[in-house]
Write a protein that holds these residues in place. Structure first.
Motif, short mmCIF file in Angstrom:
data_model
loop_
_atom_site.label_atom_id
_atom_site.label_comp_id
_atom_site.label_asym_id
_atom_site.label_seq_id
_atom_site.Cartn_x
_atom_site.Cartn_y
_atom_site.Cartn_z
N THR A 92 8.39 9.50 -7.65
CA THR A 92 7.56 10.71 -7.83
C THR A 92 6.82 10.73 -9.17
O THR A 92 6.56 11.78 -9.74
CB THR A 92 8.45 11.98 -7.73
N GLY A 93 6.50 9.57 -9.69
CA GLY A 93 5.80 9.51 -10.98
C GLY A 93 4.30 9.74 -10.84
O GLY A 93 3.81 10.22 -9.81
N GLU A 94 3.58 9.40 -11.92
CA GLU A 94 2.12 9.61 -11.91
C GLU A 94 1.47 8.79 -10.80
O GLU A 94 1.90 7.68 -10.49
CB GLU A 94 1.52 9.23 -13.27
N PRO A 101 7.64 2.70 -10.14
CA PRO A 101 8.36 2.08 -9.02
C PRO A 101 8.70 3.08 -7.91
O PRO A 101 8.72 4.28 -8.13
CB PRO A 101 9.66 1.60 -9.70
N GLY A 102 8.99 2.54 -6.73
CA GLY A 102 9.41 3.35 -5.60
C GLY A 102 9.41 2.49 -4.35
O GLY A 102 9.13 1.29 -4.40
N THR A 103 9.74 3.12 -3.22
CA THR A 103 9.80 2.40 -1.94
C THR A 103 8.50 2.62 -1.20
O THR A 103 8.15 3.75 -0.86
CB THR A 103 10.98 2.91 -1.10
N ASP A 104 7.79 1.55 -0.92
CA ASP A 104 6.50 1.67 -0.23
C ASP A 104 6.68 2.26 1.17
O ASP A 104 7.64 1.93 1.88
CB ASP A 104 5.83 0.30 -0.10
N PRO A 111 3.97 4.00 4.60
CA PRO A 111 2.56 3.93 5.03
C PRO A 111 1.62 4.82 4.20
O PRO A 111 0.41 4.56 4.16
CB PRO A 111 2.61 4.38 6.49
N ASP A 112 2.15 5.88 3.59
CA ASP A 112 1.24 6.71 2.79
C ASP A 112 1.58 6.73 1.29
O ASP A 112 1.11 7.59 0.55
CB ASP A 112 1.17 8.13 3.35
N ARG A 113 2.38 5.77 0.84
CA ARG A 113 2.70 5.65 -0.59
C ARG A 113 2.76 4.18 -0.97
O ARG A 113 3.44 3.39 -0.28
CB ARG A 113 4.05 6.30 -0.92
N PHE A 114 2.10 3.83 -2.05
CA PHE A 114 2.20 2.45 -2.53
C PHE A 114 2.50 2.47 -4.03
O PHE A 114 1.85 3.19 -4.80
CB PHE A 114 0.91 1.66 -2.27
N TYR A 115 3.50 1.67 -4.41
CA TYR A 115 4.00 1.68 -5.79
C TYR A 115 3.62 0.40 -6.52
O TYR A 115 3.91 -0.70 -6.03
CB TYR A 115 5.52 1.86 -5.78
N ASN A 116 3.00 0.53 -7.70
CA ASN A 116 2.59 -0.65 -8.47
C ASN A 116 3.71 -1.19 -9.35
O ASN A 116 3.69 -2.35 -9.73
CB ASN A 116 1.37 -0.33 -9.33
#
Ligand code: G3P
Ligand code: MG
Length: 401
Positions: A313-315, A362-365, A367-372
Motif C-alpha cells: 500500500t505504498g506510493e 514491494p507487494g504481490t502483483d 491484474p490491477d496492481r504492479f509493484y516495482n
C-alpha cells in the motif's frame, strides 16, 4: 499534495488532469500567451543540459532554453544541474572512487570522460557534458534565447567573472548578446548582482519565492528584469506586486497542460517546462499530446498513510484506460521530473475504463496492481510530475500534482 494549490489552483483535479487531448487555447483575458522556456534544454524528452537536449528544445520552437552552469575544478564553465554526477552520468563506472564527489571537483578533462546521455536512454549514449560555449553553438541562428542559470555559485567561486568574460569577450556570445538572446538567472542574489555589475548590458532574472516584504522586491527590481518562481507556491496576490515593479514573471517547472493553461490564465510572461514541444503546441491551440492513446494518469498517491515504500500500500500511480479498446501496457514507463522511471511488467492489459496501480515499493502483483520494488522513494511528496511513456519513449500523457 497538501501545499499544492492551497493558494493557487494551478493543478487540476485528477479528472481534469486526465483530459489533455484537444485542449483549446487558454482564455487568458486578452493577454499574450506565455513564452515557453525549455528546462535544462528539454529535460523531459532528452538528457538534460546536453547539446542533444538544447537541440531538442530548439526544435520545439520554445522562445527560450534554460541551462545550468557550474565551474570545473580548473575553472572551465560547464553545463550541469546536480551537485554530483550520480543521477545523470556514468561517474560511478568511470571514477568508482569518486562517484559521490562534488561535480565541481572534477577537471574539465575529467568531466569530458563522462557519459551524460545514457541515463536517459541508450539512444543518447556518448552524449557528453557540454562546455558553456557548446550552448552558443547549439543555439545557432534564429531568435531562441538562452537563459543561463548560475547554479549553486557557492560551489563555483569566481563563476560570475568567468561567465561575464565569456559572454562579453567571445565573438559568438557577443553576437547573441547584441541580439538580446542571452539572459542570466540565479537563486543566489549576491551572485546575480555580482554578475550584473560585471555585465550590466545582459538582463538578469532573480529566481526564488516572491518575497513577502516590499523592500526585498524593490531591491530585486533595482537590478533584475524579472522574477522566476515556483508555480506550486505562488500566491496569485503577489503577481500584482511583481507587475507594479515592472518585473517580468516566469514560473517553473510546469509539466502538465493544466498547469500551463492555469499560468496562461494568470497572464504570466514565461512558463518553464521539461516538455517544451508539448507546451508550445498547447499554447498554439494544438493537441499537446498527438500520440496519446487513452492511457492516462488518473491519480498519484505520493504520500500514503504510513511509509511511502511499505509493502502492498505504498506510493503509487493510478493509470486508467480512457479509450474504448483494450490496450497492452506491458513495458509502459512512468517518468517523474528527475527521470526516475516506474515500469509496468509484462502481460498487463487494460480494458476500457480499467485501472492499474503501479507501485514504487514491494507487494504481490495482481491484474490491477504492479509493484516495482525499487528500494527507494520516487514520487516527491511535495509535488512532482508523471509522464506516461509507451515503449520507445512515446509520450502518451503528462500529469502534475
Ligand atoms: O529557472 C528555474 C529552474 O531552472 C530552477 O530550478 O533546480 O531546475 O535549476 P532548477
Ligand atoms: Mg535551472
Amino acid at each position: 499534495m497538501g501545499a499544492l494549490g492551497a493558494s493557487l489552483t494551478l493543478v487540476g483535479p485528477p479528472a481534469l488532469a486526465a483530459d489533455t487531448t484537444g485542449t483549446p487555447p487558454s482564455d487568458s483575458g486578452g493577454c499574450a500567451a506565455p513564452e515557453v522556456v525549455g528546462h535544462r534544454g528539454s529535460g523531459g524528452t532528452s538528457p538534460e543540459n546536453t547539446v542533444a537536449s538544447i537541440r531538442d528544445a530548439r526544435r520545439s520552437h520554445a522562445a527560450s532554453i534554460e541551462i545550468d552552469v557550474q565551474l570545473s575544478a580548473d575553472g572551465t564553465p560547464f553545463i550541469f544541474h546536480d551537485a554530483t554526477g550520480t543521477r545523470t552520468t556514468d561517474v560511478g563506472e568511470v571514477y568508482p572512487d569518486r562517484a559521490s564527489s562534488p561535480i565541481v571537483d572534477f577537471t574539465w578533462a575529467e568531466l569530458q570522460q563522462l557519459d551524460a546521455g545514457s541515463y536517459f536512454s541508450p539512444r543518447y549514449a556518448g552524449e557528453g557534458i557540454p562546455h558553456l560555449d557548446d550552448a552558443a553553438r547549439a543555439l545557432g541562428g534564429g531568435r531562441t534565447t538562452l537563459n543561463i542559470e548560475i547554479k549553486s555559485p557557492e560551489d563555483s567561486p569566481g563563476v560570475e567573472a568567468v561567465l561575464a568574460e565569456a559572454l562579453t569577450q567571445d565573438r559568438r556570445w557577443q553576437r547573441l548578446v547584441a541580439r538580446d538572446r542571452v539572459v542570466v538567472s540565479s537563486f543566489d542574489e549576491a551572485s546575480l548582482t555580482a554578475f550584473h555589475e560585471l555585465a550590466p548590458q545582459i538582463p538578469v532574472l532573480q529566481i526564488g519565492d516572491i518575497p513577502a516584504d516590499d523592500a526585498t522586491l524593490d531591491r530585486w527590481a533595482g537590478f533584475a528584469d524579472g522574477v522566476v518562481t515556483n508555480y506550486r507556491i505562488l500566491d496569485p496576490a503577489d503577481i500584482d506586486r511583481v507587475r507594479a515593479r515592472d518585473l517580468e514573471l516566469g514560473l517553473y517547472t510546469l509539466n502538465s497542460p493544466e498547469a500551463v493553461d492555469a499560468a496562461a490564465d494568470l497572464c504570466v510572461d514565461e512558463v518553464i517546462t521539461d516538455f517544451p514541444t508539448e507546451m508550445v503546441r498547447l499554447l498554439r491551440g494544438r493537441d499537446p499530446l498527438p500520440r496519446a492513446n487513452g492511457i492516462e494518469v488518473s491519480e498519484v498517491v505520493a504520500n500514503p498513510d504510513g511509509d511511502d515504500l511499505q509493502p502492498e500500500t505504498g506510493e503509487h500511480v493510478v493509470l486508467t484506460n480512457t479509450s474504448r479498446r483494450t490496450i497492452d501496457v506491458s513495458g509502459y514507463q512512468l517518468q517523474d521530473a528527475v527521470i526516475n522511471r516506474l515500469v509496468v511488467g509484462e502481460g498487463y492489459t487494460l480494458a476500457p475504463g480499467a485501472e492499474l496501480r503501479v507501485y514504487t515499493g514491494p507487494g504481490t502483483d495482481t491484474p490491477d496492481r504492479f509493484y516495482n520494488d525499487l528500494g527507494r522513494n520516487v514520487l516527491n511528496n511535495t509535488g512532482d510530475s508523471v509522464a506516461v511513456l509507451a515503449p520507445r519513449l512515446r509520450l502518451l500523457d503528462l500529469y502534475a500534482y
